[in-house]
Design an enzyme around this catalytic site. Sequence first.
Site, PDB file in Angstrom:
ATOM      1  N   CYS A   1       0.825  -1.221   0.000  1.00 23.64           N
ATOM      2  CA  CYS A   1       0.000   0.000   0.000  1.00 23.64           C
ATOM      3  C   CYS A   1       0.848   1.254   0.000  1.00 23.64           C
ATOM      4  O   CYS A   1       0.375   2.339  -0.348  1.00 23.64           O
ATOM      5  CB  CYS A   1      -0.886   0.063   1.234  1.00 23.64           C
ATOM      6  SG  CYS A   1      -1.586  -1.502   1.701  1.00 23.64           S
TER       7      CYS A   1
ATOM      8  N   ASN B   1      -4.304  -9.327   7.589  1.00 25.57           N
ATOM      9  CA  ASN B   1      -3.765  -9.339   8.938  1.00 25.57           C
ATOM     10  C   ASN B   1      -4.705 -10.038   9.918  1.00 25.57           C
ATOM     11  O   ASN B   1      -4.301 -10.899  10.699  1.00 25.57           O
ATOM     12  CB  ASN B   1      -3.557  -7.878   9.357  1.00 25.57           C
ATOM     13  CG  ASN B   1      -2.547  -7.767  10.448  1.00 25.57           C
ATOM     14  OD1 ASN B   1      -2.808  -8.228  11.544  1.00 25.57           O
ATOM     15  ND2 ASN B   1      -1.396  -7.208  10.162  1.00 25.57           N
TER      16      ASN B   1
END
Lengths: 454, 454
Positions: free
Chosen positions: B43, B302
């Site tokens: 990202c 995550n």
Amino acid sequence: MKKIVVIGGGAAGAKAASKAKRLEPENHVELYTNEDKIAYSLCGLPYYIEGSVDDINKLIVRTPQDFIDKGIPVFLNHEAQEIFPEKNCILINGNHIFYDELILALGAKVNVPKVENVHANNIFTLRSLDDGVNIKNKMLQSKSVLLVGGGYIGIELTEAFIKNGLDVKLIESKDRLASDFDDDFSKIIQDIIISKCDTHIEPYFSRKIVKFEVDEKNNFKSAITDKGDEIFADFCVLATGASPNVEVAKKSGIHIGSTGAIYVDTKMRTNYKNIYACGDCTEAYCIITRIPTYIGLGTIANKEGRVAAINATSDEYFENFDGVLKSTITRFFDYTISKTGLTYKDAINYQDRINLVPIYATITKKDKASYMPNVNDITIRIVADKRSGEILGAQGIGCKDNISQRINTIASALKSRATVDDLLHLDLPYAPPFSGSIDPILTAAYKLKEKLNK
Amino acid sequence: MKKIVVIGGGAAGAKAASKAKRLEPENHVELYTNEDKIAYSLCGLPYYIEGSVDDINKLIVRTPQDFIDKGIPVFLNHEAQEIFPEKNCILINGNHIFYDELILALGAKVNVPKVENVHANNIFTLRSLDDGVNIKNKMLQSKSVLLVGGGYIGIELTEAFIKNGLDVKLIESKDRLASDFDDDFSKIIQDIIISKCDTHIEPYFSRKIVKFEVDEKNNFKSAITDKGDEIFADFCVLATGASPNVEVAKKSGIHIGSTGAIYVDTKMRTNYKNIYACGDCTEAYCIITRIPTYIGLGTIANKEGRVAAINATSDEYFENFDGVLKSTITRFFDYTISKTGLTYKDAINYQDRINLVPIYATITKKDKASYMPNVNDITIRIVADKRSGEILGAQGIGCKDNISQRINTIASALKSRATVDDLLHLDLPYAPPFSGSIDPILTAAYKLKEKLNK
């Protein structure tokens, strides 16, 4: 068609009047206030004094004419004297006004310490636009101020005065600033505030004023505290909180709740079916504990005014006010401090009454992906109940908007009685300029989860 | 003690490996990846290209040594070739590795249009640190770029290229940018983006590339679209999304779901009890619809990695992954765009399947008290179900952090299946620098409430 009389022109009264008219244009709605203005923003006063807001009139959200244009007669400088609930009548400025439904939005008045010379010249309170103008004018001619009270208004005024070059002497009866937060958390806040003010703040904690000294013209000269200090300054501002205006209600047989504010049910009804109360004069239920609590805030006043208006207007449909979390936020220079729901200290106080086993987790981490520019620290504490896993509240300090984003998110979770598990599964939008890939809220929730499992 | 083999070193694999080890230090946890790096932030690549992040190595969150130090052996450049579920064995780089529990975090691969010369020089994809470095180096020597794809990565790269002085030619197969948003909402976003880029963007909508033209050295020269345009630029970046890596799983008998990603239950188990999958290679359930959906995001990877690790480690205790809202956010210069949950368009698509009557309200108002400095507009759409009053999703565009605050708050409400009534009773902290006394979320909720009552 009903005649609905609204007493009070603050956030609650203004909202109630306009909502009642809008819901049922046939209603005859009248608005009475004992002030000479209505619908202005008290919360904006510190920013006017500071200088961000250049014109005091910008704080006026709506004028009497705006209401008149909607078909709502407005009566300024009209004092409500007594209510006769059995007769559906209220005495205002000596005249008997009859109503079908009465909405009391009486507001609050500042707490003024009952000490000698408290009404001397150059001792100010901050509860009206005129107060704001007077304090600002005095500030612009002064080098020092004695500020009494270290809550949010005290903190906001400290920033305003420091930015305008004054030295601030601050007296607080508690042993620290921002004492609504948990003790150790408010210590973090206080350290930041004091270090930011550098040498320009002189705090006096755990002290009460016992007397003001004045000069021969009855001008404020100094304050004497219960510890024997004499504190001099060019002027004094009392930021010592506010209490609900209940006198008229009380003497008219309207019940006052355990908090000292007007008792209302979730429909904003008093003990009289056609007398409603809303805003700073009423108590509210805490969403978490269901225990009545008192908080005077424009956001809550607005919602309560809306609910009172709906229920006063309709005989068929009722709206409930769901309660409050006592959510608050303020800015101090580049810092933001905020809280919602219960602190750990609150939860401990309530634990027997509502069967809580309070736990908390506190984390400090970066507010954005660590490799981004302008990364700042954010510290969040989340309080939960070990038995149910329910979230009870949160406190935060950080920079700029990084805290409002988090505390708002938790306030939303609290409204739905979310659990620690709900929090750690929050699917919050992520991009490096806004958060790390594990948001601070989730980090705190993971830490809480470990404590839950122990 | 178990032997847990993790395949993949992205967000999901790295999290799964470290969580499995931390939960049960006796576990033998091994991490295999076909890349030469692990645990880096994809990202962050647009911000490296843009220049906010000055060193590509800052995007590396953890190194192989960090894992080795925790007692987790890391095998770089190791390709998983086949899984033999019945034998608890996986073939990696020609070796048979046995496991008690296998966690697949195979990630995703960029979608590359199947057209002539797509692998020519100077046609880049963005899926690794090397890609980031290569694009940045090329950008610094170039005056123009052909960017394929108008989603978030396309928008972030547009900002990066424009800030670095390039002209951007943008091809998008849909008829607009940010097409994940409702049509008219993405139009607002697009107008802002295009006006902000001034003359430096040349958009080509509703077009697909049918062929790339190359020079004699196999360097990219131009792209030919299905509408017959030939678009020239110094180089080309394909920001055409990504698809789950499922080949190894598929050929080994692991079920692939309706989305094309690996099927998993809420415990992150595949159809084999001791084979888990997580991250960009898997599908996830939408919290609102319970319908499987595909989204590849680090935040979700995550959480899924954590859940897979907990369930792979323990035989007694199970953790569920609660699902996704497909929450996303990005920055475009000073603007922020974000969404969570269903758009109105999504809700219409699902209405028969899950019994919805979708409605929405869109509001534009000031993000702060109107009298404060630096007040900006914020536009929010909230989608709800008329029958149940449940909130289904939200979209927002605004400035800086004013949007993340609101969309996060609604994402939190969605997690708890909050209703319109819950939203309009949110007790959000208020102070003039952060919001008006009626937050934009409440304004939208009031508008929705009126539509619910109709």
